[in-house]
Design a protein around this motif. Structure first.
Motif, PDB file in Angstrom:
ATOM      1  N   GLU A 147       0.816  -1.211   0.000  1.00 53.04           N
ATOM      2  CA  GLU A 147       0.000   0.000   0.000  1.00 53.04           C
ATOM      3  C   GLU A 147       0.854   1.267   0.000  1.00 53.04           C
ATOM      4  O   GLU A 147       1.906   1.321   0.626  1.00 53.04           O
ATOM      5  N   ARG A 148       0.369   2.271  -0.710  1.00 52.63           N
ATOM      6  CA  ARG A 148       0.950   3.609  -0.613  1.00 52.63           C
ATOM      7  C   ARG A 148       0.458   4.258   0.684  1.00 52.63           C
ATOM      8  O   ARG A 148      -0.528   3.829   1.277  1.00 52.63           O
ATOM      9  N   ASP A 149       1.144   5.318   1.073  1.00 54.24           N
ATOM     10  CA  ASP A 149       0.658   6.127   2.197  1.00 54.24           C
ATOM     11  C   ASP A 149       0.632   7.582   1.761  1.00 54.24           C
ATOM     12  O   ASP A 149       1.623   8.300   1.869  1.00 54.24           O
ATOM     13  N   LYS A 151      -0.392  -0.343   9.650  1.00 57.71           N
ATOM     14  CA  LYS A 151      -0.422  -1.566   8.848  1.00 57.71           C
ATOM     15  C   LYS A 151      -0.222  -2.827   9.682  1.00 57.71           C
ATOM     16  O   LYS A 151      -0.968  -3.801   9.505  1.00 57.71           O
ATOM     17  N   PRO A 152       0.748  -2.883  10.608  1.00 57.19           N
ATOM     18  CA  PRO A 152       0.909  -4.127  11.361  1.00 57.19           C
ATOM     19  C   PRO A 152      -0.336  -4.549  12.141  1.00 57.19           C
ATOM     20  O   PRO A 152      -0.566  -5.745  12.339  1.00 57.19           O
ATOM     21  N   VAL A 157      -5.964   0.841   6.819  1.00 57.28           N
ATOM     22  CA  VAL A 157      -5.111   0.485   5.684  1.00 57.28           C
ATOM     23  C   VAL A 157      -5.866   0.772   4.390  1.00 57.28           C
ATOM     24  O   VAL A 157      -6.979   0.286   4.185  1.00 57.28           O
ATOM     25  N   ASP A 158      -5.258   1.558   3.520  1.00 62.91           N
ATOM     26  CA  ASP A 158      -5.876   2.005   2.262  1.00 62.91           C
ATOM     27  C   ASP A 158      -7.186   2.741   2.539  1.00 62.91           C
ATOM     28  O   ASP A 158      -8.208   2.497   1.915  1.00 62.91           O
ATOM     29  N   GLU A 159      -7.113   3.644   3.491  1.00 63.73           N
ATOM     30  CA  GLU A 159      -8.241   4.488   3.862  1.00 63.73           C
ATOM     31  C   GLU A 159      -7.790   5.953   3.846  1.00 63.73           C
ATOM     32  O   GLU A 159      -6.666   6.258   3.433  1.00 63.73           O
TER      33      GLU A 159
END
Length: 403
Positions: free
Chosen positions: A307-309, A371-372, A377-379
Motif C-alpha cells: 500500500e501507498r501512504d 499496517k501491522p 489500511v488504504d483508507e
C-alpha cells in the motif's frame, strides 16, 4: 553548537523517474490546478462541517467514511487545523465559529486531563489553540495551549533528556520511550516558552530534539520509529518500530515526521545542524519513491503491491517546503525540494484525491494508519487531509505556520 548532532551521511539524489517527472511538472506549474484542488478541499470541509457538527472525525476512515467521535483522540487537532486553514483561505465566519467551539472543547479537555497521557498534545493544541490564538487573539485559546504545554512538560524525563511518548509516567516498564513523531509536538513547548517567558519549556524541547537527532537517525539517513532509554540511568538502549515493517526498515510516515519536524524546530531554536540533518533524511526519502513520487507505507518497499501512504507523502511535502525555505538560494537542493514538494502535491491532487461527495469522506484516499495492526489500511487518515491542505496553502500563499 558546531559539532554535528549526527554523523549520518547524505546520499546524492538519484536520477530517478520520480525526479524527472517532478522536473517536468515544475517547468509548467499549473496554478489553476492548485487553486482547483483547494476549492475541492473546501467543498469537502463544508460537507464534513455539516456532518460532524461540534464533533470530530475519527483518526482513519472505515469504508472511506470517517466515523464521528468526541474530543478524545490524539488526532482531533488535525480537523480543527483544517478549519483554521479554511478560515485563512476564505475569511468565512463559519470556519472560525466552528473552530472556536473546538477551542472551548480543547480547553475543557486539558483541564480534565481527558486522554492526555501521551506526547501528542502538540498535535492537538498547536493546530487548535495556538492557531486560534495566533489568528484571533483569543485569550482562552492561549490559556488552553499553556495548560496543554504544562501537561507535555510533565512528560519530560531528565535522565534521558526526552519527552516520554506514551504510558504511565509512574510505571518504569513504560518509561524511556521516544518516537520520531514527537518532533511535531515540540513547537507547542517553544510557543509556551515564548508566551510565558519560562525557559523550562524551551530547554526540554532543545534537549529532546538533540536526543532524537543523535539516536533516532541511523548512519544511512533512515530513521527508527521508536528509541528506548534506560529510565533509571538515561542510557540509550535500542531502536525499534511500532508501526513500521520491521525494526531495521524505515517507516515512511516516521521519515516524513523527521523531514518536517527538524526544520520546524530550527524555526524556533535556530540550530542549523537540524537543517543539515533534515537534508539527510529528505534525500534518503526521495531516493526510495515509486515512479509517481507517492511513497509506500514503509520505504523498504520501492515498487510492487504494498500500500501507498498518501498521508506520509503529504507530510513530507510540507516538510520539504519548510526545509527549502531554510536553505540559501544558492543551495541546489532548495530547488530540488521545492520541485519534489510541488510534484508530490500535484500527484496527490490528481491520483489520490477523494472525489466521492459522501459526507464524512476524507480529502485523500490511499493512506495507511497502522499496517501491522490492520488499522486504517488504504483508507483516509485525518492527518493526511490536514497536511495536504497545508501543503496547498504553502504552495499558493504566504503563510505563517501554526507550529
Amino acid at each position: 553548537m558546531s559539532a554535528p548532532l549526527n554523523h549520518a551521511a547524505i546520499e546524492p539524489l538519484a536520477d530517478s523517474p520520480a525526479r524527472r517527472r517532478w522536473a517536468g511538472r515544475a517547468a509548467q506549474v499549473d496554478h489553476a490546478a492548485l487553486e482547483g484542488a483547494i476549492a475541492h478541499a473546501l467543498a469537502a470541509i463544508d460537507r464534513n462541517l455539516a456532518h460532524f457538527g461540534a464533533g470530530f472525525p475519527a483518526p482513519s476512515s472505515v469504508a472511506s467514511v470517517y466515523p464521528a467521535m468526541g474530543n478524545v483522540e490524539w488526532t482531533n487537532g488535525f480537523w480543527t487545523g483544517m478549519l483554521w486553514l479554511a478560515y485563512e483561505l476564505t475569511g468565512a465566519p463559519r470556519y472560525r465559529d466552528a473552530a472556536d467551539i473546538h477551542v472551548r472543547s480543547f480547553h475543557t479537555r486539558q483541564l480534565a486531563r481527558q486522554n492526555t497521557n501521551h506526547h501528542d498534545l502538540g498535535f492537538l493544541y498547536s493546530l487548535s489553540c495556538v492557531a486560534g490564538h495566533k489568528l484571533t487573539g483569543d485569550p482562552l485559546a492561549a490559556e488552553a495551549a499553556m495548560g496543554a504545554a504544562r501537561l507535555l512538560l510533565e512528560r519530560y524525563q531528565p535522565r534521558a533528556g526526552i519527552i516520554q511518548a506514551w504510558g504511565d509516567l509512574s510505571d518504569p516498564a513504560q518509561s524511556g520511550r521516544m518516537i520520531i513523531d514527537c518532533n511535531l509536538n515540540l513547537p507547542l513547548l517553544y510557543w509556551a516558552s515564548e508566551h510565558s517567558g519560562e525557559a523550562a519549556f524551551r530547554d526540554a524541547a532543545d534537549t529532546h530534539i538533540e536526543a532524537a537527532a543523535r539516536h533516532i537517525v541511523r548512519p544511512d539517513g533512515s530513521t527508527f520509529h521508536t528509541f528506548f532509554f534506560d529510565p533509571a540511568s538515561g542510557r540509550p538502549l535500542q531502536g525499534k518500530t511500532h508501526q513500521g515493517h520491521a525494526d531495521d526498515s524505515c517507516w515512511a510516515r516516521g521519515q516524513a515526521w523527521g523531514i518536517s519536524g527538524f526544520p520546524l524546530v530550527y524555526r524556533h531554536n535556530g540550530d542549523t545542524r537540524l537543517i543539515a540533518l533534515s537534508k539527510v533524511l529528505a534525500n534518503y526519502y526521495l531516493n526510495r519513491l515509486p515512479e509517481d513520487g507517492v511513497c509506500h507505507w514503509d520505504l523498504v518497499f520501492t515498487s510492487g503491491a504494498e500500500e501507498r501512504d498518501s498521508s506520509a507523502a503529504a507530510i513530507a511535502a510540507c516538510g520539504l517546503l519548510e526545509l527549502a525555505k531554510s536553505l540559501p538560494l544558492a543551495d541546489p537542493l532548495r530547488a530540488e525540494y521545492e520541485r519534489a514538494a510541488l510534484g508530490t502535491v500535484l500527484e496527490l491532487s490528481e491520483g489520490y484525491a477523494n472525489h466521492d461527495t459522501q459526507p464524512g469522506g476524507g480529502l485523500l484516499k490511499h493512506a495507511v494508519y497502522h499496517k501491522p495492526h490492520g488499522i486504517g489500511v488504504d483508507e483516509s487518515c485525518i492527518w493526511g487531509d490536514y497536511f495536504y491542505l497545508e501543503a496547498l496553502v504553502r504552495l499558493t500563499r504566504t503563510w505563517e505556520p501554526y507550529w
